[in-house]
Design a protein around this motif. Structure first.
Motif, PDB file in Angstrom:
ATOM      1  N   THR A 290       6.139  40.270   7.374  1.00 23.36           N
ATOM      2  CA  THR A 290       7.321  39.702   6.721  1.00 23.36           C
ATOM      3  C   THR A 290       7.959  38.593   7.536  1.00 23.36           C
ATOM      4  O   THR A 290       8.861  37.923   7.055  1.00 23.36           O
ATOM      5  CB  THR A 290       8.372  40.797   6.480  1.00 23.36           C
ATOM      6  N   TRP A 291       7.526  38.405   8.749  1.00 20.04           N
ATOM      7  CA  TRP A 291       8.078  37.337   9.581  1.00 20.04           C
ATOM      8  C   TRP A 291       7.665  35.955   9.092  1.00 20.04           C
ATOM      9  O   TRP A 291       8.329  34.963   9.415  1.00 20.04           O
ATOM     10  CB  TRP A 291       7.595  37.487  11.032  1.00 20.04           C
ATOM     11  N   VAL A 292       6.545  35.873   8.371  1.00 20.60           N
ATOM     12  CA  VAL A 292       6.044  34.569   7.923  1.00 20.60           C
ATOM     13  C   VAL A 292       5.990  34.532   6.406  1.00 20.60           C
ATOM     14  O   VAL A 292       6.002  35.579   5.745  1.00 20.60           O
ATOM     15  CB  VAL A 292       4.652  34.262   8.509  1.00 20.60           C
ATOM     16  N   THR A 293       5.940  33.312   5.897  1.00 19.14           N
ATOM     17  CA  THR A 293       5.871  33.153   4.449  1.00 19.14           C
ATOM     18  C   THR A 293       4.455  33.393   3.931  1.00 19.14           C
ATOM     19  O   THR A 293       4.256  34.028   2.907  1.00 19.14           O
ATOM     20  CB  THR A 293       6.297  31.723   4.055  1.00 19.14           C
ATOM     21  N   TYR A 294       3.473  32.844   4.646  1.00 18.71           N
ATOM     22  CA  TYR A 294       2.078  32.973   4.232  1.00 18.71           C
ATOM     23  C   TYR A 294       1.292  33.613   5.364  1.00 18.71           C
ATOM     24  O   TYR A 294       0.819  32.922   6.270  1.00 18.71           O
ATOM     25  CB  TYR A 294       1.485  31.594   3.921  1.00 18.71           C
ATOM     26  N   PRO A 295       1.147  34.930   5.357  1.00 18.53           N
ATOM     27  CA  PRO A 295       0.394  35.566   6.436  1.00 18.53           C
ATOM     28  C   PRO A 295      -1.102  35.326   6.278  1.00 18.53           C
ATOM     29  O   PRO A 295      -1.612  35.204   5.160  1.00 18.53           O
ATOM     30  CB  PRO A 295       0.723  37.056   6.274  1.00 18.53           C
ATOM     31  N   ILE A 296      -1.791  35.234   7.402  1.00 21.99           N
ATOM     32  CA  ILE A 296      -3.259  35.227   7.409  1.00 21.99           C
ATOM     33  C   ILE A 296      -3.660  36.432   8.238  1.00 21.99           C
ATOM     34  O   ILE A 296      -3.589  36.403   9.467  1.00 21.99           O
ATOM     35  CB  ILE A 296      -3.824  33.951   8.048  1.00 21.99           C
ATOM     36  N   PRO A 297      -4.058  37.531   7.607  1.00 24.52           N
ATOM     37  CA  PRO A 297      -4.446  38.706   8.382  1.00 24.52           C
ATOM     38  C   PRO A 297      -5.736  38.426   9.141  1.00 24.52           C
ATOM     39  O   PRO A 297      -6.779  38.187   8.527  1.00 24.52           O
ATOM     40  CB  PRO A 297      -4.647  39.803   7.332  1.00 24.52           C
ATOM     41  N   ALA A 298      -5.651  38.394  10.455  1.00 23.10           N
ATOM     42  CA  ALA A 298      -6.823  38.102  11.291  1.00 23.10           C
ATOM     43  C   ALA A 298      -6.509  38.549  12.705  1.00 23.10           C
ATOM     44  O   ALA A 298      -5.396  38.952  13.014  1.00 23.10           O
ATOM     45  CB  ALA A 298      -7.167  36.618  11.254  1.00 23.10           C
ATOM     46  N   ASN A 299      -7.489  38.405  13.572  1.00 19.86           N
ATOM     47  CA  ASN A 299      -7.361  38.845  14.954  1.00 19.86           C
ATOM     48  C   ASN A 299      -6.743  37.721  15.781  1.00 19.86           C
ATOM     49  O   ASN A 299      -7.353  36.692  16.001  1.00 19.86           O
ATOM     50  CB  ASN A 299      -8.766  39.188  15.472  1.00 19.86           C
TER      51      ASN A 299
END
Lengths: 401, 233
Positions: A290-299
């Motif tokens: 929720t900290w970002v508008t567009y998360p990119i789930p990655a390492n």
């Protein structure tokens, strides 16, 4: 594991002889059997002599024009350039001879020639270890939708989800760049600096790889007030003569922030959120999406993964910039220019405008400043825009200011 | 066999030597340069150099049976300038290759604007960066330093008073290899027999792909010829 394979395709043909061609004799090689050995040894001595007297490669003479010490620097650099060019050409022709090297990971290519959004595949993400999450005990449950499963006590991020979110983020970066927005790439961990700089270079954006100074957006006037600003036209050519107009101007803010390690940059992301600046971030299994508008789930702990993501977003920005500049060449300006600036030659017109503005009532002045239009005027403008033929600008309402 | 089996063998050996190390993804050319200076890495050098040289030899052969390749006018002019005729070059080349007793390669190389014939014995490499292992002299028959003894200049001067030190090998002159013939026995033994080296060399000469030779060479336009030909016209 065969790392090198030889080229079998030309193998059999290489030994084909031309049967129709007669043998040619230049030296009497077919001598009598009695004299064969003597002749051979004489030939060897002959060759030996020639090698002893005139070695095939004498040392480079000092009279050689290429190494003459009195050559001017310009001549020397021209020679060096020529030699380098020849070396490159030679390498192209014979550099790969001997074997076929199987395709393999070359770290420098991710920075020198990063992949574009079209090159994003699940294999690439897997090889870049984008699927590696953290231990299950330290996860953030908000990321549950991005997680594929658990292996050896760690969460595995679903690569299809990663790819989809990365493509979306690339689209956002591309469009913001196309509209001449300012994109800031942030990556403050060790080793992320090169990726961040390269991405900003491609997208003609801005980079940050040292600590974000808290308040750079919320208290921007204090922290960044002394930074130099410049005015460019739609073709990105700087225009001089705006020093006075720029003097008291508010500080610029990014239009999009790409953060490669959100866990360490909470303050930056919070400031962006307070100021309605969209953010893109690489969200690991222990990070807060929720900290970002567009998360990119990655390492976010793997440098290779970060380089891939930063490279892809940089390439997307590059595409957007190309589209914007191509439109500028055609004469189309796809963004609204900065308010309040007047070309240095047009100050008289500006003075006339301000005097016209002062004749309006305060309400009308406010409406003019904010660009508010009467509903009736708006309706007529929309009609005009809808029925306007030919021009590509019809999809954007031009506000009279 | 010289191509398929030999290259398989050489590359298998080279893979065996480099697998697992940081050198496993390097080309044979870079490996010859890498291994040239260290005698302990001689096997690696040998296989890398042979892979490179053998491939160079085979890619220089014209495989089209319907065409007869010939050097272009620019290249012919250069050859005439350096060797006085194409036939002389052929003769020199043939003699050098025929006289080499034992395996090796004979190269046509370009050094600055000169063309030269360079023999490399066994697995020697013509690349300038691998000059330590150029092996252009037959060490079975003479001492590699013997040419220095032939040169008597300075023997009575002040410089000659110090004991002659073993000097460092010469630095690599910039060599561009253009053409080569593989004189290893396994290349011609099957088709020509033990005595057929000369015939093999003759037939090879007719199958040279001169286009490839010219691609590799950087030939400038021939300058005004101030040689003796001027007086013979």
């Amino acid at each position: 594991m065969i790392i090198r394979q030889h080229l079998a395709r030309t193998g059999s043909r290489a030994l084909v002889r031309s049967s129709s061609h007669p043998l040619r004799r230049f030296l009497s090689a077919e001598t009598d059997a009695r004299h064969v050995s003597a002749d051979d040894s004489i030939k060897q001595l002959h060759t030996l002599d020639t090698q002893l007297d005139t070695p095939s490669l004498p040392p480079a003479s000092t009279n050689d024009s290429h190494t003459h010490p009195s050559a001017t620097p310009a001549q020397l650099s021209a020679q060096v350039a020529e030699q380098y060019h020849q070396f490159k050409k030679q390498q192209q022709l014979i550099g790969k001879l001997g074997s076929d090297i199987t395709p393999h990971y070359q770290p420098h290519t991710l920075l020198n020639n990063p992949p574009s959004p079209a090159d994003v595949t699940l294999e690439l993400l897997l090889a870049s270890e984008a699927h590696q999450g953290h231990a299950t005990s330290i996860w953030n449950p908000a990321n549950a939708r991005y997680i594929h499963g658990i292996r050896q006590g760690t969460h595995i991020i679903s690569l299809e989800v990663t790819a989809a979110h990365l493509r979306r983020a690339a689209k956002v970066v591309q469009e913001v760049s196309r509209r001449a927005g300012m994109v800031l790439f942030v990556g403050t961990r060790d080793g992320q600096d090169r990726a961040v700089v390269r991405a900003a270079e491609l997208a003609k954006g801005y980079h940050l790889f040292e600590r974000w100074i808290p308040g750079s957006i919320t208290n921007g006037q204090q922290i960044l007030g002394r930074c130099k600003t410049k005015v460019v036209n739609e073709k990105d050519v700087e225009i001089d003569g705006f020093d006075e107009q720029l003097w008291g101007r508010p500080v610029l803010r990014p239009d999009l922030v790409v953060c490669l390690n959100p866990l360490e940059n909470y303050v930056l992301l919070h400031e962006c959120a307070l100021n309605n600046i969209p953010t893109i971030g690489v969200i690991d299994t222990n990070a807060d999406p929720t900290w970002v508008t567009y998360p990119i789930p990655a390492n976010d702990d793997s440098l290779r993964c970060i380089q891939v993501i930063a490279g892809v977003l940089g390439r997307a920005g590059e595409l957007g910039q190309k589209a914007r500049l191509a439109a500028a060449e055609r004469g189309e300006v796809v963004y609204s220019p900065a308010k309040g600036l007047v070309l240095p030659g047009d100050e008289d017109k500006a003075a006339a405008d301000t005097s016209a503005r002062e004749q309006l009532s305060p309400d009308e002045q406010q409406k003019l400043d904010e660009g508010i239009v009467d509903p009736d005027d708006l309706a007529t403008m929309l009609d005009e825009a809808a029925h306007h033929e030919g021009k590509a600008k019809s999809d954007r309402i031009k506000v009279v200011s | 066999m010289a191509w398929t089996e030999y290259m398989e063998h050489v590359l298998e050996q080279l893979n065996g030597i480099t697998a697992g190390t940081e050198l496993e993804n390097k080309t044979p050319q870079s490996l010859t340069i890498e291994f040239a200076r260290d005698p302990l890495k001689a096997p690696g050098f040998n296989f890398a150099s042979m892979a490179f040289n053998n491939h160079f030899f085979f890619q220089g052969i014209n495989t089209d049976p319907h065409t007869q390749s010939a050097p272009s006018s620019l290249l012919t002019a250069k050859i005439n300038d350096q060797f006085s005729s194409l036939d002389t070059l052929r003769a020199e080349f043939w003699t050098t290759a025929e006289a080499m007793f034992g395996p090796g390669f004979v190269w046509l190389v370009q050094v600055n604007q000169d063309l030269r014939i360079l023999p490399t014995y066994i697995a020697g490499s013509p690349l300038s960066a691998a000059h330590y292992r150029r092996q252009s002299q037959d060490l079975n028959t003479h001492n590699a330093d013997s040419y220095k003894d032939l040169n008597k200049v300075g023997q009575f001067g002040a410089a000659a008073k110090t004991a002659p030190r073993a000097s460092k090998p010469l630095g690599g002159v910039d060599i561009t290899p253009l053409l080569c013939v593989n004189t290893w026995e396994h290349v011609w033994l099957h088709d020509y027999g033990v005595k057929g080296k000369g015939e093999y060399l003759n037939r090879w000469w007719d199958k040279i792909n001169w286009t490839k030779v010219e691609e590799k060479a950087t030939l400038s336009q021939p300058s005004q010829n101030y040689g003796f030909e001027r007086f013979t016209r």
